[in-house]
Design a protein around this motif. Structure first.
Motif, PDB file in Angstrom:
ATOM      1  N   GLN A   1       0.466  -1.401  -0.328  1.00  0.00           N
ATOM      2  CA  GLN A   1      -0.256  -0.287   0.014  1.00  0.00           C
ATOM      3  C   GLN A   1       1.320   1.186  -0.061  1.00  0.00           C
ATOM      4  O   GLN A   1       0.483   2.604  -0.684  1.00  0.00           O
ATOM      5  N   ASP A   2       2.174   1.375   0.847  1.00  0.00           N
ATOM      6  CA  ASP A   2       2.945   2.247   0.755  1.00  0.00           C
ATOM      7  C   ASP A   2       3.700   2.465  -1.332  1.00  0.00           C
ATOM      8  O   ASP A   2       3.862   3.530  -0.705  1.00  0.00           O
ATOM      9  N   ILE A   3       3.924   1.410  -1.796  1.00  0.00           N
ATOM     10  CA  ILE A   3       3.916   2.304  -2.884  1.00  0.00           C
ATOM     11  C   ILE A   3       2.915   2.517  -4.035  1.00  0.00           C
ATOM     12  O   ILE A   3       3.159   3.224  -4.600  1.00  0.00           O
ATOM     13  N   ILE A   4       1.467   2.055  -3.717  1.00  0.00           N
ATOM     14  CA  ILE A   4       0.890   2.441  -4.166  1.00  0.00           C
ATOM     15  C   ILE A   4       0.353   3.975  -4.103  1.00  0.00           C
ATOM     16  O   ILE A   4      -0.302   4.767  -5.112  1.00  0.00           O
ATOM     17  N   ASN A   5       0.817   4.207  -2.924  1.00  0.00           N
ATOM     18  CA  ASN A   5      -0.236   5.489  -2.616  1.00  0.00           C
ATOM     19  C   ASN A   5       1.047   6.802  -3.082  1.00  0.00           C
ATOM     20  O   ASN A   5       0.593   7.943  -3.044  1.00  0.00           O
ATOM     21  N   GLU A   6       2.070   6.003  -2.705  1.00  0.00           N
ATOM     22  CA  GLU A   6       3.578   7.331  -3.718  1.00  0.00           C
ATOM     23  C   GLU A   6       2.957   7.067  -5.118  1.00  0.00           C
ATOM     24  O   GLU A   6       2.886   8.554  -5.433  1.00  0.00           O
ATOM     25  N   LEU A   7       2.824   6.022  -5.812  1.00  0.00           N
ATOM     26  CA  LEU A   7       2.859   6.208  -7.061  1.00  0.00           C
ATOM     27  C   LEU A   7       0.700   7.289  -7.520  1.00  0.00           C
ATOM     28  O   LEU A   7       0.684   7.563  -8.689  1.00  0.00           O
ATOM     29  N   SER A   8       0.106   6.990  -6.012  1.00  0.00           N
ATOM     30  CA  SER A   8      -1.369   8.316  -7.284  1.00  0.00           C
ATOM     31  C   SER A   8      -0.665   9.607  -7.007  1.00  0.00           C
ATOM     32  O   SER A   8      -1.310   9.939  -7.751  1.00  0.00           O
ATOM     33  N   ARG A   9       0.635   9.905  -6.414  1.00  0.00           N
ATOM     34  CA  ARG A   9       0.888  10.714  -5.790  1.00  0.00           C
ATOM     35  C   ARG A   9       1.002  11.204  -7.849  1.00  0.00           C
ATOM     36  O   ARG A   9       1.428  12.994  -7.973  1.00  0.00           O
ATOM     37  N   PHE A  10       2.033  10.620  -8.448  1.00  0.00           N
ATOM     38  CA  PHE A  10       2.413  11.173  -9.574  1.00  0.00           C
ATOM     39  C   PHE A  10       1.512  10.717 -10.886  1.00  0.00           C
ATOM     40  O   PHE A  10       2.090  11.062 -12.095  1.00  0.00           O
ATOM     41  N   THR A  11       1.421   9.551 -10.804  1.00  0.00           N
ATOM     42  CA  THR A  11       0.775   8.913 -11.433  1.00  0.00           C
ATOM     43  C   THR A  11       1.154   8.658 -13.082  1.00  0.00           C
ATOM     44  O   THR A  11       1.228   9.550 -14.025  1.00  0.00           O
ATOM     45  N   PRO A  12       2.701   7.806 -12.912  1.00  0.00           N
ATOM     46  CA  PRO A  12       3.503   7.189 -13.751  1.00  0.00           C
ATOM     47  C   PRO A  12       2.574   6.760 -15.787  1.00  0.00           C
ATOM     48  O   PRO A  12       1.727   6.232 -14.771  1.00  0.00           O
ATOM     49  N   LYS A  13       3.702   7.142 -16.665  1.00  0.00           N
ATOM     50  CA  LYS A  13       2.771   6.860 -17.465  1.00  0.00           C
ATOM     51  C   LYS A  13       3.414   5.219 -17.395  1.00  0.00           C
ATOM     52  O   LYS A  13       3.046   4.046 -18.448  1.00  0.00           O
ATOM     53  N   GLU A  14       4.916   5.282 -17.176  1.00  0.00           N
ATOM     54  CA  GLU A  14       5.228   3.959 -17.197  1.00  0.00           C
ATOM     55  C   GLU A  14       6.107   3.525 -16.055  1.00  0.00           C
ATOM     56  O   GLU A  14       6.093   4.161 -15.343  1.00  0.00           O
ATOM     57  N   ILE A  15       6.767   2.552 -16.207  1.00  0.00           N
ATOM     58  CA  ILE A  15       7.384   1.886 -14.333  1.00  0.00           C
ATOM     59  C   ILE A  15       8.151   0.573 -15.131  1.00  0.00           C
ATOM     60  O   ILE A  15       8.077  -0.436 -15.588  1.00  0.00           O
ATOM     61  N   LEU A  16       9.293   0.526 -14.600  1.00  0.00           N
ATOM     62  CA  LEU A  16      10.339   0.565 -14.561  1.00  0.00           C
ATOM     63  C   LEU A  16      10.538  -1.086 -13.135  1.00  0.00           C
ATOM     64  O   LEU A  16      10.766   0.380 -12.453  1.00  0.00           O
ATOM     65  N   CYS A  17      10.910  -1.851 -12.854  1.00  0.00           N
ATOM     66  CA  CYS A  17      10.317  -2.377 -11.469  1.00  0.00           C
ATOM     67  C   CYS A  17      10.545  -3.956 -11.377  1.00  0.00           C
ATOM     68  O   CYS A  17      11.446  -4.706 -12.659  1.00  0.00           O
ATOM     69  N   SER A  18      11.489  -5.143 -10.829  1.00  0.00           N
ATOM     70  CA  SER A  18      11.276  -5.695 -10.532  1.00  0.00           C
ATOM     71  C   SER A  18      10.057  -6.460 -10.854  1.00  0.00           C
ATOM     72  O   SER A  18       8.356  -5.996 -10.732  1.00  0.00           O
ATOM     73  N   GLU A  19       9.778  -8.096 -11.157  1.00  0.00           N
ATOM     74  CA  GLU A  19       9.297  -9.267 -12.163  1.00  0.00           C
ATOM     75  C   GLU A  19       8.417  -9.172 -10.715  1.00  0.00           C
ATOM     76  O   GLU A  19       7.370  -9.272 -10.647  1.00  0.00           O
ATOM     77  N   LYS A  20       8.970  -9.549  -9.583  1.00  0.00           N
ATOM     78  CA  LYS A  20       8.562  -9.948  -8.815  1.00  0.00           C
ATOM     79  C   LYS A  20       7.364  -8.631  -7.727  1.00  0.00           C
ATOM     80  O   LYS A  20       6.991  -9.536  -7.383  1.00  0.00           O
ATOM     81  N   LEU A  21       7.859  -7.570  -8.437  1.00  0.00           N
ATOM     82  CA  LEU A  21       6.751  -5.970  -7.807  1.00  0.00           C
ATOM     83  C   LEU A  21       5.938  -6.236  -8.537  1.00  0.00           C
ATOM     84  O   LEU A  21       4.616  -6.178  -8.124  1.00  0.00           O
ATOM     85  N   GLN A  22       5.710  -6.477  -9.745  1.00  0.00           N
ATOM     86  CA  GLN A  22       4.833  -6.241 -10.695  1.00  0.00           C
ATOM     87  C   GLN A  22       3.996  -7.546 -10.738  1.00  0.00           C
ATOM     88  O   GLN A  22       2.370  -7.923 -11.284  1.00  0.00           O
TER      89      GLN A  22
END
Length: 86
Positions: free
Chosen positions: A42-63
């Motif tokens: 939820q912490d990650i989701i909260n940060e994403l909601s502040r910026f609403t990125p169009k593309e995300i670079l992340c680990s497969e595990k997180l995705q």
């Protein structure tokens, strides 16, 4: 992409204790970085909601985390995930 709004790219790096998120808009030169200790999904989701990125670079595990993936694809309409091996 809408040129009247920020079009942030996001990179997320995490281990079992900490997560760092970097948001960058190359068209404006803006960049923001945050690190959260002892994070939850939820912490990650909260940060994403502040910026609403169009593309995300992340680990497969997180995705593959259900809440994160649902939030990005269904709520924020992020369809461009770039997987990196960390």
């Amino acid at each position: 992409l809408d040129s009247s709004k920020n079009n942030f790219l996001c990179a997320i790096v995490c281990d079992e204790y900490n997560v760092s998120l970097c948001f960058a808009d190359v068209s404006t030169g803006e960049m923001f970085l945050t690190t959260i200790e002892h994070y939850s999904e939820q912490d990650i989701i909260n940060e994403l909601s502040r910026f609403t990125p169009k593309e995300i670079l992340c680990s497969e595990k997180l995705q593959q985390q259900k809440e994160f993936s649902f939030y990005c694809k269904e709520t924020q309409n992020v369809n461009n995930f770039h997987i990196c091996k960390l």
